[in-house]
Motif scaffolding. Structure first.
Motif, PDB file in Angstrom:
ATOM      1  N   LEU A  35       0.827  -1.214   0.000  1.00  0.00           N
ATOM      2  CA  LEU A  35       0.000   0.000   0.000  1.00  0.00           C
ATOM      3  C   LEU A  35       0.858   1.259   0.000  1.00  0.00           C
ATOM      4  CD1 LEU A  35      -2.945  -0.780   2.434  1.00  0.00           C
ATOM      5  CD2 LEU A  35      -3.055  -0.393  -0.020  1.00  0.00           C
ATOM      6  N   GLN A  39       0.478   4.003  -2.828  1.00  0.00           N
ATOM      7  CA  GLN A  39       0.094   5.363  -2.458  1.00  0.00           C
ATOM      8  C   GLN A  39       1.124   6.367  -2.969  1.00  0.00           C
ATOM      9  OE1 GLN A  39      -2.927   6.148  -0.725  1.00  0.00           O
ATOM     10  NE2 GLN A  39      -3.250   4.008  -1.256  1.00  0.00           N
ATOM     11  N   LEU A 132      -7.837   4.222  -0.418  1.00  0.00           N
ATOM     12  CA  LEU A 132      -7.799   2.962  -1.158  1.00  0.00           C
ATOM     13  C   LEU A 132      -8.445   3.107  -2.524  1.00  0.00           C
ATOM     14  CD1 LEU A 132      -8.712   0.347   1.581  1.00  0.00           C
ATOM     15  CD2 LEU A 132      -6.480   0.843   0.626  1.00  0.00           C
ATOM     16  N   ASP A 136      -6.007  -1.191  -5.157  1.00  0.00           N
ATOM     17  CA  ASP A 136      -5.500  -1.513  -3.820  1.00  0.00           C
ATOM     18  C   ASP A 136      -6.354  -2.593  -3.162  1.00  0.00           C
ATOM     19  OD1 ASP A 136      -3.481   0.366  -4.047  1.00  0.00           O
ATOM     20  OD2 ASP A 136      -4.634   1.940  -3.025  1.00  0.00           O
TER      21      ASP A 136
END
Length: 153
Positions: A35, A39, A132, A136
């Motif tokens: 993540l 991101q 998210l 994701d």
């Protein structure tokens, strides 16, 4: 996740709950690292989690001629400031204390001081730095499935 996957999600949640805490922590750590990477890439592409582009920068008075040479949030998206942590129960992607105020102002679209010396304030448009995406959610589901599959063998 989509409503079609709700039964699978509840089934997977019960399987994950039966795992040892160390295995859950390992899974959460893998998810948090993935993540953090996704991101950072999304912030570099200057996109909100829903796929829309960030609101553009306002023109800066001190640099009236020429082009803005630096992208927004170039330092915020580095591993130095964007941290991935995990516990047996959660995967956490967050900004460090050094930059969390700046990130919060942009995430929520708040009013903040432009410069400490002058006291000028500006309203910043909301730019969702963390959130998210559909990709994701798919990555998380695949990571859980892969981790459960290796544990069952």
């Amino acid at each position: 996740m989509s409503e079609d996957l709700a039964p699978l999600e509840s089934f997977a949640a019960s399987l994950v709950a039966t795992m040892e805490p160390s295995a859950r922590r390992s899974l959460a750590r893998d998810i948090a690292k993935n993540l953090r990477t996704s991101q950072g890439k999304r912030i570099a592409a200057q996109q909100n989690p829903d796929g829309t582009d960030f609101a553009p920068r306002k023109p800066q008075l001190r640099h009236q001629t020429g082009k803005i040479r630096r992208t927004m949030f170039a330092k915020l998206r580095t591993f130095k400031y964007l941290k991935a942590n995990s516990t047996p129960d959660e995967a956490i992607v967050r900004f460090t204390r050094d930059v969390e105020r700046i990130a919060r102002v942009h995430q929520l679209g708040l009013r903040d001081k432009v410069n400490r010396k002058t006291g000028l304030e500006a309203d910043y448009p909301a730019r969702r730095l963390l959130g998210l995406t559909a990709a994701d959610e798919t990555m998380i589901a695949e990571a859980v499935t892969a981790h459960l599959a290796t544990g069952l063998k």
